[in-house]
Design a protein around this motif. Structure first.
Motif, short mmCIF file in Angstrom:
data_model
loop_
_atom_site.label_atom_id
_atom_site.label_comp_id
_atom_site.label_asym_id
_atom_site.label_seq_id
_atom_site.Cartn_x
_atom_site.Cartn_y
_atom_site.Cartn_z
N LEU A 1 4.86 -8.94 -3.27
CA LEU A 1 4.63 -7.56 -3.72
C LEU A 1 3.53 -6.89 -2.93
CD1 LEU A 1 4.75 -8.05 -7.59
CD2 LEU A 1 6.54 -7.12 -6.12
N ARG A 2 2.81 -7.67 -2.11
CA ARG A 2 1.65 -7.13 -1.42
C ARG A 2 2.10 -6.41 -0.15
NH1 ARG A 2 -0.89 -11.48 -1.19
NH2 ARG A 2 -0.47 -12.07 0.94
N GLN A 3 2.29 -5.11 -0.25
CA GLN A 3 2.67 -4.29 0.88
C GLN A 3 1.49 -3.40 1.25
OE1 GLN A 3 5.38 -4.94 2.29
NE2 GLN A 3 6.50 -6.02 0.71
N SER B 1 7.17 -14.33 3.24
CA SER B 1 6.45 -13.16 2.73
C SER B 1 5.94 -12.37 3.93
CB SER B 1 5.30 -13.60 1.83
OG SER B 1 4.44 -14.49 2.50
N PHE C 1 8.44 -10.74 -11.53
CA PHE C 1 7.31 -9.98 -10.99
C PHE C 1 6.12 -10.89 -10.72
CE2 PHE C 1 3.37 -7.62 -11.54
CZ PHE C 1 3.57 -6.47 -10.79
N ARG D 1 6.66 -13.26 -7.72
CA ARG D 1 6.52 -12.52 -6.46
C ARG D 1 5.08 -12.09 -6.21
NH1 ARG D 1 9.66 -7.68 -6.60
NH2 ARG D 1 9.85 -7.90 -8.86
N LEU D 2 4.35 -11.80 -7.29
CA LEU D 2 2.94 -11.44 -7.18
C LEU D 2 2.13 -12.61 -6.63
CD1 LEU D 2 0.78 -9.20 -7.95
CD2 LEU D 2 0.46 -10.54 -10.03
N GLY E 1 0.29 -4.58 -5.88
CA GLY E 1 0.88 -5.85 -5.48
C GLY E 1 -0.14 -6.93 -5.21
N GLU E 2 -1.32 -6.81 -5.82
CA GLU E 2 -2.39 -7.77 -5.60
C GLU E 2 -2.73 -8.50 -6.90
OE1 GLU E 2 -5.66 -5.46 -4.27
OE2 GLU E 2 -4.67 -4.79 -2.43
N SER F 1 6.69 -0.54 -11.18
CA SER F 1 6.84 -1.18 -9.88
C SER F 1 8.29 -1.12 -9.41
CB SER F 1 6.38 -2.64 -9.96
OG SER F 1 6.54 -3.30 -8.73
#
Length: 504
Positions: A126-128, A450, A117, A120-121, A48-49, A11
């Motif tokens: 992280l969800r882009q 976010s 990580f 942020r998850l 990112g899910e 990642s």
């Protein structure tokens, strides 16, 4: 066996490069190493899910967690997925405290990098949405199948982990098993912007020209008497839109899947504000405003899937089953007739028109040139990155928005400007409360959020500017409205913004 530390390393490698090829290579390399049971949860993590979907954890819960990091990596993919599942199942009295305890147990087994990580998850950082496209290409590379086959399976399943499992464990034959299934929504086909009607009409082949309504996208599935209605983000809203259910149940067919728009109309037949239509999607009680559907595509009819048929065939099917509910438009109009349709749409209070290639199949999730939307003003769908505390009469409110365009190569959104214009008192109050729930950081002047919220921005154009990372800046940007019906994956790309410099 793959550890969470391996996912974190990849990642970070993906985030550190702007090369789509390098991102794809890094992701594919990890995907090839996965054991069968690891494919689905690891694919979710790489995209990112959270494996299994949202877990009901907000930043207030995350900020309350205190855990000393582990000295060495030990968390496996399976252990992380199980722990996330445990958090998801927590409910009832005292659930907040029990979630905090479960998260503390998980984070205490994670190294410092893994903790960062995971936080942020859970927080959605992280969800882009753009990363989905890169992961699709990585799945194809890792499994040795065509990217078109992976993309189609993802369109039909709507689930990236399930698509990865099929590709990596069963190859192209397993991907071919995905088909349009009544009651399971598919990802919608999207239109790309065109600067002018003439530009949208240019090229070989025949076109249709349809109104572009100021409504909300719906996808309707009927199987016998069972009717289900979904939003463009594939969320089911059946119980909130009883009038649409009854209307579709009354169509003369056994089974059908329809794509279209719905909106609330005033007594004069003009569209009500977009927010009133969206309010119906979340209503828990009967509302006075009735929703009117306008369908523009038919993806299945009486046992026959139509996705791969040209649009002209799908429109024939639509005409046979729901002629009275078709969106206004014309097939193969002359330039004069197309211009008249555009003027009529605007006069009726709508946004403009959509020009479609009559030979095109239904290609979900793609913003190619098969569908082109034409509007009289320049608008962009951007994501909110942060907001600044206001001054004067806006003191105490989060006002000036930081706006980002989507990176088509899967990176974080790219900032292209700021605006505080167009914000009503109601919107100011709403975003001040909402942004503090979505906060991921900031200082005394700014709250970072976010990048999940999509906002529709009207602007006079763009100009080159070294001020922002994308080297372009919005000119005279104004907030039109938030788009709760869209997610970050549907925001306009930095290339679309730069294209406005060239008048594309």
């Amino acid at each position: 066996m793959v550890l969470l530390s391996d996912v974190v390393a990849v990642s970070g490698e993906v985030a550190a490069t702007s090369s789509r090829k390098a991102k794809t290579s890094a992701l594919a390399g990890l995907l090839r190493r996965l054991e069968r049971s690891e494919v689905a949860p690891a694919t979710a993590l790489l995209a990112g899910e959270l494996p299994g979907g949202r877990a009901g954890v907000g930043w207030s819960t995350l900020s309350a967690v205190r855990a000393e990091p582990a000295a060495e990596p030990q968390l496996t993919i399976a252990a992380v997925a199980a722990a996330i599942g445990e958090v998801r199942e927590i409910s009832g009295p005292g659930s907040g405290q029990r979630r905090t305890e479960a998260l503390t147990r998980l984070l205490s087994r994670a190294t410092e990098a893994e903790q960062s990580f995971l936080v942020r998850l859970f927080g959605g950082e992280l969800r882009q949405g753009a990363l989905e496209g890169v992961v699709v290409e990585a799945i194809a590379a890792a499994s040795g199948v065509r990217s078109e086959a992976v993309r189609r399976a993802f369109m039909l399943s709507g689930r990236l982990p399930a698509t990865a499992e099929a590709a990596l464990l069963g190859g192209e034959s397993a991907l071919a098993e995905f088909h349009l299934e009544l009651g399971r929504p598919i990802r919608p086909m999207l239109a790309s912007p065109a600067e002018t009607l003439d530009a949208a009409l240019a090229g070989d082949g025949e076109r249709s020209v349809e109104y572009k309504l100021d409504g909300a996208r719906i996808q309707v599935h009927r199987d016998g008497d069972e009717v289900r209605v979904y939003t463009r983000t594939l969320r089911e809203i059946t119980r909130n839109v009883g009038e649409l259910v009854e209307l579709v149940r009354g169509l003369r067919c056994r089974s059908v899947v329809l794509d279209g728009e719905t909106l609330a109309l005033d007594d004069a037949g003009r569209p009500r504000p977009f927010q009133e239509t969206m309010a119906r999607f979340g209503a828990q009680e009967q509302r006075a405003e009735l929703l009117h559907p306008y369908f523009f595509d038919c993806l299945h009819l009486d046992g026959t899937d139509l996705l791969d048929r040209p649009l002209r065939d799908r429109l024939e099917a639509l005409e046979s089953v729901a002629a009275q509910h078709r969106i206004p438009g014309a097939l193969s109009p002359s330039p004069e007739r197309a211009a008249a349709l555009f003027d009529d749409a605007l006069a009726g209070g709508h946004e403009g028109v959509v020009v479609k290639d009559l030979d095109s199949p239904y290609a979900a999730g793609r913003r190619g040139k098969a569908w082109r939307k034409v509007k009289p003003e320049h608008t962009l769908d951007l994501v909110v990155l942060a907001a600044e505390w206001g001054h004067g009469r806006r003191r105490g409110y989060l006002s000036n928005l930081h706006l980002g365009a989507r990176d088509p190569d899967g990176g974080p959104p790219i900032m292209v400007g700021k605006t505080f214009k167009g914000l009503t008192d109601e919107l100011l109050a709403w975003q001040t409360a909402e942004f503090q729930h979505l906060a991921t950081g900031g200082d005394e002047w700014t709250v970072q959020v976010s990048p999940d919220l999509v906002v529709e921005i009207e602007l006079d154009g763009v100009q080159t500017s070294p001020r922002y990372p994308g080297e372009v800046a919005l000119r005279f940007a104004r907030v039109l409205r938030y788009r709760p019906d869209k997610d970050a994956a549907e925001a306009d790309t930095i290339e679309a913004v730069r294209g406005m410099l060239r008048g594309e």
